[in-house]
Design an enzyme around this catalytic site. Structure first.
Site, PDB file in Angstrom:
ATOM      1  CB  CYS A 286      -0.989  -0.015   1.159  1.00 11.72           C
ATOM      2  SG  CYS A 286      -0.255   0.098   2.809  1.00 11.72           S
ATOM      3  CG  HIS A 334      -4.634   0.091   3.855  1.00 11.92           C
ATOM      4  ND1 HIS A 334      -3.862  -0.798   3.144  1.00 11.92           N
ATOM      5  CD2 HIS A 334      -5.572   0.542   2.980  1.00 11.92           C
ATOM      6  CE1 HIS A 334      -4.327  -0.902   1.904  1.00 11.92           C
ATOM      7  NE2 HIS A 334      -5.364  -0.083   1.772  1.00 11.92           N
ATOM      8  CG  HIS A 346      -6.608   0.376  -1.823  1.00  8.57           C
ATOM      9  ND1 HIS A 346      -6.890  -0.222  -0.621  1.00  8.57           N
ATOM     10  CD2 HIS A 346      -7.537  -0.113  -2.682  1.00  8.57           C
ATOM     11  CE1 HIS A 346      -7.939  -1.016  -0.723  1.00  8.57           C
ATOM     12  NE2 HIS A 346      -8.350  -0.974  -1.958  1.00  8.57           N
TER      13      HIS A 346
END
Length: 379
Positions: A286, A334, A346
């Site tokens: 990520c 994240h 993402h």
């Protein structure tokens, strides 16, 4: 982003299709709960050979699969936290290696300088030996020539100052050399500690992913299908709740010039696999995706999602614009890039690819902005 992203409408059209078909359906990490749907009763058709109904096994109750989904989310979340720790240790190790290389250069330079000073001192000692071992000032005192005595006095003073200066320089060079050596040793200890931290994080990542894969391997096809449906329902429920706040009417649709470049980079990575610790060009995690996207816009940012949260400028969600980064979960484990129209790009988790999802499909911690350019700059 008009004028900044030539493919903006094409991207958004693709986003709409993907969201409808796959992305919002499977964001990779969805923590909101979907309402339980009653499990279907056992089917009594088609008929068996003797006319009696052939019963199909009843799928596990939704609550069991929902519990499994939550367990998988927890495992992947723990893997994401460990991935951030791994990336942080890797980043520190790179910097420490560079610092050690520089210290070694300074050590080599210090040794050369010290050797040169020693050679000069040795030459002075040899010259004194050749004159019978008497210091110049003594030889001048014994001289019978007054003019030679007077002329030589200045040279003696200069020589004394030069000798003292050389000795002082040798002392400083020796001290610097010791300091460089001590610093290099300290950096090596830190490097080894970071290598251990990285190795520990790697073990945690692999353990969590293996546990998640083991859980999923026990499911039959219909159970996997229903699990995917639960993920879709959870993501859609969370996204709908977020949009119902009216947030979309407040959000900006234009990026800065650098933000537009970062969005274009992230868009070009769609479909590439998630791999923990990866920074491209073929795979990403990520924060690897977001950091490389902004690097492509000539604006380097921290490598990990936690450091991006700590170091970058925080902005209110209502002021969010394309190119900004949304940080998710309470521990900033994240990160995704906002691309407009309530959507993000993402790299979700192992087993998934870089994809588009609803910006509200996961719990938002906050939003950060890498650059300070005005929206629409360069348009």
């Amino acid at each position: 982003m008009r004028g900044l992203l030539p493919s903006r409408r094409g991207v958004l059209a693709a986003v709409t299709v993907v969201c409808a078909v796959t992305v919002l359906a499977a964001p990779g990490t969805a923590f909101a709960h979907a309402p339980a749907t009653p499990a279907p009763a056992a089917s009594s058709s088609p008929q068996g050979p003797a006319g009696s109904p052939t019963l199909r096994p009843t799928p596990p109750p939704n609550k069991d699969l929902e519990a499994l989904r939550e367990r998988l989310d927890k495992l992947y979340h723990d893997a994401a936290v460990a991935t951030d720790a791994y990336n942080a240790a890797e980043e520190k190790a790179r910097k420490q290696s560079a610092e050690i290389d520089e210290l070694h250069r300074q050590i080599d330079e210090g040794r050369r300088k010290l050797d040169e000073l020693k050679d000069r001192a040795g030459a002075a000692a040899r010259a004194q030996y050749r004159t019978g071992g008497l210091p110049p000032e003594v030889r001048l005192v014994l001289s019978d020539d007054p003019e030679q005595f007077l002329n030589g006095t200045g040279l003696v003073l200069q020589g004394q100052r030069a000798t003292k200066g050389m000795l002082a320089e040798m002392t400083r060079a020796q001290q610097d050399l010791r300091q460089y050596t001590d610093d290099a040793s300290a950096q090596w200890r830190k490097l080894e500690a970071n290598r251990k931290a990285k190795a520990d994080a790697k073990k945690t990542i692999q353990k969590r992913i293996a546990a998640a894969e083991k859980l999923q391997s026990r499911l039959q096809k219909r159970e996997m299908k229903r699990l995917a449906e639960l993920e879709r329902e959870a993501a859609l429920k969370a996204q709908t709740a977020w949009l119902d706040t009216g947030i979309l009417t407040k959000l900006k649709d234009r990026a800065s010039e650098q933000g537009g470049k970062a969005v274009a980079f992230a868009t070009a990575q769609l479909g590439k696999p998630y791999v923990w610790g990866a920074e491209g060009p073929d795979t990403y995690d990520c924060s690897g995706l977001t950091s490389q996207a902004w690097a492509s816009a000539d604006h380097p940012i921290p490598r990990t999602s936690q450091e991006q949260w700590k170091q970058l400028k925080h902005v209110d969600i209502k002021d969010m614009r394309p190119g900004d980064l949304i940080i998710y979960f309470h521990d900033a484990s994240h990160v995704a890039m906002y691309v407009g129209d309530g959507t993000i790009i993402h790299a979700p988790r192992p087993g998934r690819t870089v994809t588009v999802a609803g910006a509200g499909s996961m719990p938002i911690l906050g939003v950060v902005r890498p650059d300070t350019g005005k929206a629409g700059d360069g348009s």
